[in-house]
Scaffold this active site. Structure first.
Site, mmCIF file in Angstrom:
data_model
loop_
_atom_site.group_PDB
_atom_site.id
_atom_site.type_symbol
_atom_site.label_atom_id
_atom_site.label_comp_id
_atom_site.label_asym_id
_atom_site.label_seq_id
_atom_site.Cartn_x
_atom_site.Cartn_y
_atom_site.Cartn_z
ATOM 1 N N GLN A 1 0.814 -1.217 0.000
ATOM 2 C CA GLN A 1 0.000 0.000 0.000
ATOM 3 C C GLN A 1 0.849 1.270 0.000
ATOM 4 O O GLN A 1 2.038 1.230 0.307
ATOM 5 C CB GLN A 1 -0.900 0.018 1.236
ATOM 6 C CG GLN A 1 -2.088 -0.903 1.139
ATOM 7 C CD GLN A 1 -3.021 -0.667 2.307
ATOM 8 O OE1 GLN A 1 -3.078 -1.461 3.231
ATOM 9 N NE2 GLN A 1 -3.751 0.429 2.286
ATOM 10 N N HIS A 2 0.217 2.390 -0.319
ATOM 11 C CA HIS A 2 0.741 3.755 -0.128
ATOM 12 C C HIS A 2 1.884 4.165 -1.061
ATOM 13 O O HIS A 2 2.299 5.305 -1.040
ATOM 14 C CB HIS A 2 1.239 3.990 1.308
ATOM 15 C CG HIS A 2 0.317 3.572 2.395
ATOM 16 N ND1 HIS A 2 -0.978 4.023 2.500
ATOM 17 C CD2 HIS A 2 0.513 2.744 3.454
ATOM 18 C CE1 HIS A 2 -1.538 3.493 3.577
ATOM 19 N NE2 HIS A 2 -0.668 2.709 4.166
ATOM 20 N N ASP B 1 -2.164 -4.956 -0.113
ATOM 21 C CA ASP B 1 -1.843 -6.263 0.478
ATOM 22 C C ASP B 1 -2.716 -6.593 1.688
ATOM 23 O O ASP B 1 -3.081 -7.755 1.888
ATOM 24 C CB ASP B 1 -0.351 -6.370 0.820
ATOM 25 C CG ASP B 1 0.182 -5.182 1.605
ATOM 26 O OD1 ASP B 1 -0.602 -4.291 2.003
ATOM 27 O OD2 ASP B 1 1.405 -5.135 1.832
#
Length: 498
Positions: free
Chosen positions: A85-86, A248
């Site tokens: 992520q991110h 994820d």
């Protein structure tokens, strides 16, 4: 004989890419493969990756999984991608990557995040406007950082993608994002499920950023079919559907069957996460709880600790211990490590919220300074961080009947018992430890089912494909629960002094 329905699940993480081949008819994982990534790191908190490595690892892991499963890639019906992520991937108008991807664990943009948070009106303002409190790892501060540190790159941005969005774009040529992973960008409203365009205009008045956003799609929608050249490179059926995919944690939720209220998934990876399923966006007043969207149509209240197996691994390396030797030492030391407490904040910490903290050891005496106590204190200290987070989720009305444990740490029987005792909740693992890759494959089967007129619901698929490992079931022991409560209170007192 029932025919196989084969799906490829990919999980592109920080340390590497994992691939699994799932037969959605029998629910069996037929084979898996993996390939490693390296990281670009600097002392200022920079954590980046070359996206070309992801593509090479994707192809290598896929070929290894097909080989292990002994199946023909032409029989793959769909592909699901889980990604860390991110992260921020920037493309130019030719679809070329402009610079290495900044990752979730990058803290180089902390100053930019602080300024953006102040602009939003602090934690309270961020919660009211977005439903989450932006943190240094989120994508939004990476955009401001790029504008200020790399204006030449910024002026050429044509697409802003998350890691899993970028892999879907490479597979299909279509740029889109799904609500779960989009929740972690910091420019997305989790209640309304829409981009916050004004925030991007505040970063750059030209409108360049909102023009570069991918379109948002539902979790059950396919991105498209795989491009012929990529299908050939991977040895995969060119008619394979590519599902929406997700972050994820969102894929890990599907891969542990965490798609209805009451289930809790806890991941013991390099970082630690605890998350549940919610049918409505009930945003916690506590800034540490991220109420992300799920990749299964609901919401996913989540807490994340920055230090888990990276901290226990550091102690292992310090003493040059393999996993078995480390676990034996942990088991040898008593609960509470004879008074030794470790605050394992080697990366700063998100939960408890101590971004500038460092790691520390407390309560050392000439008698308790042993390898076993230090190993034990590392495992207890990291697990207490997860307990702190679980308590926050419980305060927000979350019910927890049992905890599904995933990630590398879940393979340790001694750690499973420690988790069960500290959380005072039964713990069980799934048979398939690669929950995110499994979730991605299940989601691909769900997307295929939607395109075929709903022969299988997501619940049907999870019931068939998510198998619990009954041998791993671990129940809390009352005497241990009481002893850990004392050790946890001691941990809380040490944290309070920070």
């Amino acid at each position: 004989m029932t025919t196989q329905q084969l799906f490829l699940g990919i999980d592109c993480g920080t340390q590497g890419t994992k691939a699994i081949i799932l037969d959605a008819t029998s629910g069996q994982v037929l084979g898996q493969g993996a390939a490693a990534h390296t990281m670009i790191s600097a002392a200022n908190g920079r954590r980046e990756q070359d996206t070309a490595q992801w593509l090479e690892a994707f192809a290598l892991a896929t070929r290894r999984a097909l080989l292990a499963a002994n199946v023909d890639g032409q029989s793959i019906l769909g592909i699901g991608v889980s990604g860390q992520q991110h992260g921020l991937v920037l493309l130019d108008d030719q679809g070329q990557v402009l610079r290495p991807a900044k990752l979730w664990c990058d803290t180089e943009t902390t100053a930019e995040n602080d300024r953006l948070l102040a602009h939003l009106g602090g934690e309270q303002g961020s919660l009211e406007r977005l439903g989450v409190v932006i943190a240094p790892g989120y994508t939004v501060s990476k955009l401001l950082w790029t504008k200020e540190q790399h204006p030449d790159v910024f002026s050429r941005i044509a697409r802003i993608l998350l890691p899993h969005d970028y892999l879907n774009f490479w597979l299909t040529g279509r740029a889109c994002s799904e609500y779960g992973d989009a929740s972690g960008t910091g420019y997305f409203n989790v209640r309304t499920r829409q981009w916050d365009l004004q925030l991007l205009r505040d970063i750059d008045t030209s409108g360049r950023l909102q023009a570069a956003l991918p379109e948002l799609i539902d979790a059950h929608q396919a991105v498209g079919t795989i491009l012929p050249a990529i299908a050939e490179q991977l040895g995969i059926n060119p008619n394979a559907l590519v599902s929406s995919g997700g972050g994820d944690n969102m894929m890990g939720a599907i891969g542990t069957g965490n798609i209805q209220p009451g289930a809790i998934t806890m991941s013991l990876g390099s970082s630690g996460t605890v998350y549940a399923y919610a049918e409505a966006p009930k945003v916690s007043p506590d800034a540490s709880v991220a109420t992300f969207c799920s990749s299964s149509g609901g919401w996913m209240p989540l807490i994340c600790t920055m230090n888990l197996t990276n901290a226990t691994g550091a102690i292992r390396e310090l003493f040059d211990l393999d996993l078995d030797a480390f676990n034996a030492l942990v088991a040898q030391a008593p609960i509470g490590a004879e008074g030794v407490s470790m605050l394992p904040f080697l990366n700063g910490e998100r939960v408890p919220p101590l971004p500038h903290a460092s790691g520390s050891l407390h309560g050392l005496t000439i008698d308790n300074l042993t390898q076993a106590n230090l190993c034990r204190a590392a495992v207890e200290g990291t697990t207490f961080g997860l307990r702190y987070g679980l308590d926050l989720l419980r305060q927000n009305g979350l019910q927890s009947r049992s905890i599904c444990l995933i990630g590398g740490g879940s393979k340790s029987a001694v750690w499973r018992q420690i988790v069960a005792d500290i959380m005072n909740t039964p713990v069980i693992c799934t048979e398939q430890s690669e929950a995110a890759a499994l979730g991605a494959a299940i989601q691909a089967a769900w997307c295929k089912s939607w395109s075929n007129g709903h022969e299988d619901t997501l619940a049907d698929l999870c019931q068939r494909c998510v198998k619990l490992d009954l041998n791993s079931e671990t129940l809390p022991v009352a005497a241990n629960v009481a002893a850990f409560q004392q050790a946890y209170e001691r941990y809380r007192l040490h944290v309070a002094t920070l």
